[in-house]
Design a protein around this motif. Structure first.
Motif, PDB file in Angstrom:
ATOM      1  N   VAL A   1      37.357  34.153  40.517  1.00  0.00           N
ATOM      2  CA  VAL A   1      37.998  34.589  41.324  1.00  0.00           C
ATOM      3  C   VAL A   1      38.214  36.221  41.334  1.00  0.00           C
ATOM      4  CG1 VAL A   1      40.040  34.554  42.642  1.00  0.00           C
ATOM      5  CG2 VAL A   1      38.808  32.201  42.219  1.00  0.00           C
ATOM      6  N   ALA A   2      38.341  36.656  40.473  1.00  0.00           N
ATOM      7  CA  ALA A   2      39.046  37.964  40.009  1.00  0.00           C
ATOM      8  C   ALA A   2      38.036  39.086  40.938  1.00  0.00           C
ATOM      9  CB  ALA A   2      39.196  38.351  38.733  1.00  0.00           C
ATOM     10  N   PRO A   3      36.755  39.000  40.680  1.00  0.00           N
ATOM     11  CA  PRO A   3      36.012  40.092  41.214  1.00  0.00           C
ATOM     12  C   PRO A   3      36.022  40.174  42.776  1.00  0.00           C
ATOM     13  CG  PRO A   3      34.773  38.934  39.751  1.00  0.00           C
ATOM     14  CD  PRO A   3      35.950  38.026  39.916  1.00  0.00           C
ATOM     15  N   GLY A   4      36.322  39.254  43.356  1.00  0.00           N
ATOM     16  CA  GLY A   4      36.390  39.088  44.757  1.00  0.00           C
ATOM     17  C   GLY A   4      37.727  39.850  45.191  1.00  0.00           C
ATOM     18  N   ILE A   5      38.772  39.440  44.495  1.00  0.00           N
ATOM     19  CA  ILE A   5      40.173  39.865  45.028  1.00  0.00           C
ATOM     20  C   ILE A   5      40.226  41.200  44.702  1.00  0.00           C
ATOM     21  CG2 ILE A   5      42.665  39.944  44.130  1.00  0.00           C
ATOM     22  CD1 ILE A   5      41.561  37.116  45.709  1.00  0.00           C
ATOM     23  N   ALA A   6      39.680  41.747  43.667  1.00  0.00           N
ATOM     24  CA  ALA A   6      39.649  43.269  43.105  1.00  0.00           C
ATOM     25  C   ALA A   6      38.994  44.109  44.157  1.00  0.00           C
ATOM     26  CB  ALA A   6      39.417  43.469  41.850  1.00  0.00           C
TER      27      ALA A   6
ATOM     28  N   PRO B   1      29.928  42.375  43.983  1.00  0.00           N
ATOM     29  CA  PRO B   1      29.868  43.852  44.589  1.00  0.00           C
ATOM     30  C   PRO B   1      28.819  43.965  45.687  1.00  0.00           C
ATOM     31  CG  PRO B   1      30.047  43.899  42.294  1.00  0.00           C
ATOM     32  CD  PRO B   1      29.780  42.597  42.558  1.00  0.00           C
ATOM     33  N   GLY B   2      27.549  43.477  45.315  1.00  0.00           N
ATOM     34  CA  GLY B   2      26.425  43.219  46.388  1.00  0.00           C
ATOM     35  C   GLY B   2      26.734  42.820  47.668  1.00  0.00           C
ATOM     36  N   HIS B   3      27.580  41.554  47.502  1.00  0.00           N
ATOM     37  CA  HIS B   3      27.978  41.034  48.983  1.00  0.00           C
ATOM     38  C   HIS B   3      28.982  41.989  49.717  1.00  0.00           C
ATOM     39  CE1 HIS B   3      26.151  37.016  49.256  1.00  0.00           C
ATOM     40  NE2 HIS B   3      26.610  36.966  47.951  1.00  0.00           N
ATOM     41  N   ALA B   4      29.638  42.404  48.983  1.00  0.00           N
ATOM     42  CA  ALA B   4      30.753  43.500  49.512  1.00  0.00           C
ATOM     43  C   ALA B   4      30.277  44.789  50.126  1.00  0.00           C
ATOM     44  CB  ALA B   4      31.782  44.046  48.574  1.00  0.00           C
ATOM     45  N   LEU B   5      29.076  45.085  49.309  1.00  0.00           N
ATOM     46  CA  LEU B   5      28.361  46.323  49.754  1.00  0.00           C
ATOM     47  C   LEU B   5      27.580  46.366  51.151  1.00  0.00           C
ATOM     48  CD1 LEU B   5      27.900  48.087  46.372  1.00  0.00           C
ATOM     49  CD2 LEU B   5      29.414  49.007  48.120  1.00  0.00           C
ATOM     50  N   PHE B   6      26.763  44.754  51.056  1.00  0.00           N
ATOM     51  CA  PHE B   6      26.077  44.582  52.249  1.00  0.00           C
ATOM     52  C   PHE B   6      27.171  44.677  53.575  1.00  0.00           C
ATOM     53  CE2 PHE B   6      23.868  41.530  49.173  1.00  0.00           C
ATOM     54  CZ  PHE B   6      23.073  42.792  48.506  1.00  0.00           C
TER      55      PHE B   6
END
Length: 228
Positions: A11-16, A136-141
């Motif tokens: 969960v941590a990467p998504g929240i960060a 991070p890829g999902h966030a950057l897309f």
């Protein structure tokens, strides 16, 4: 205890990342309740989208075609629809950068539940890789998607609005498909291209965020930002 730790690390990467991108909207931050709603809706979409993607994959032989059409297209279209339906008409969506915040929220909601599922199935070995690349890829897309949705919302004519709506789906699909195609390659040199490709996505995404910040009506502009 180890189970809870695994879930926490998933969960941590998504929240960060959500915190990082949320704070980029420094002039007029979006209500956390609305950002949380998009994040939650993204999570709700994860399992049906994954099942539908797997079903479509069964009829596609080429791994590269699967990467673009049964994974990237379906996932990005789902996030696009969520953001358009639930965020685009919000009264709080009053500057271009808001599109980035809401699209990233929907995308990271999806990526977070997907990350939990993958971690439970594949174990610890997948957590670190997904934390630095996939999530991070999902966030950057989504940054690109939200950037063009923001431009579409405030476009001054129908032709520009249609073009920006198209870009909002096309570019995330292209980036996501390229990312997945590199991963499924049998050639090590293509797989290793993931690293420079992620660097490119970060540079490109942060540049789009800066452009959106400069175009905010809540910020005193020192100059004009590019229109595309």
């Amino acid at each position: 205890m180890e189970f809870l730790l695994l879930i926490g690390c998933a969960v941590a990467p998504g929240i960060a990342l959500m915190s990082f991108f949320y704070l980029r909207d420094s002039c007029d931050s979006e209500p956390l309740s609305l950002v949380g709603l998009l994040f939650f809706l993204g999570m709700l979409s994860t399992i049906p989208v994954m099942y539908f993607s797997d079903w479509v994959s069964q009829s596609i032989e080429s791994p590269y075609a699967r990467a673009f059409f049964s994974v990237a297209l379906i996932e990005e279209f789902a996030k696009y629809i969520l953001t358009v339906i639930f965020a685009l008409r919000l009264r709080e969506f009053d500057e271009e950068i808001d599109g980035i915040v809401y699209a990233v929220a929907a995308s990271l909601g999806f990526a977070t539940l997907e990350n939990i599922i993958k971690a439970l199935v594949l174990g610890w070995e997948t957590v670190a890789i997904r934390a630095f690349f996939t999530v991070p890829g999902h966030a950057l897309f989504a940054v690109t998607m939200g950037y063009y949705l923001g431009k579409a919302k405030f476009a001054t004519n129908k032709q520009k609005r249609t073009l920006f709506f198209s870009f909002a789906l096309f570019y995330p699909w292209l980036f996501h498909g390229t990312y997945d195609a590199l991963l499924v390659s049998d050639h090590l040199y293509l797989i290793m291209l993931i690293i420079p490709f992620m660097i490119f996505l970060w540079i490109y995404g942060l540049r789009k965020i800066r452009h959106a910040q400069q175009r905010s009506p809540f910020e005193q502009l020192g100059g004009s930002a590019p229109d595309v």
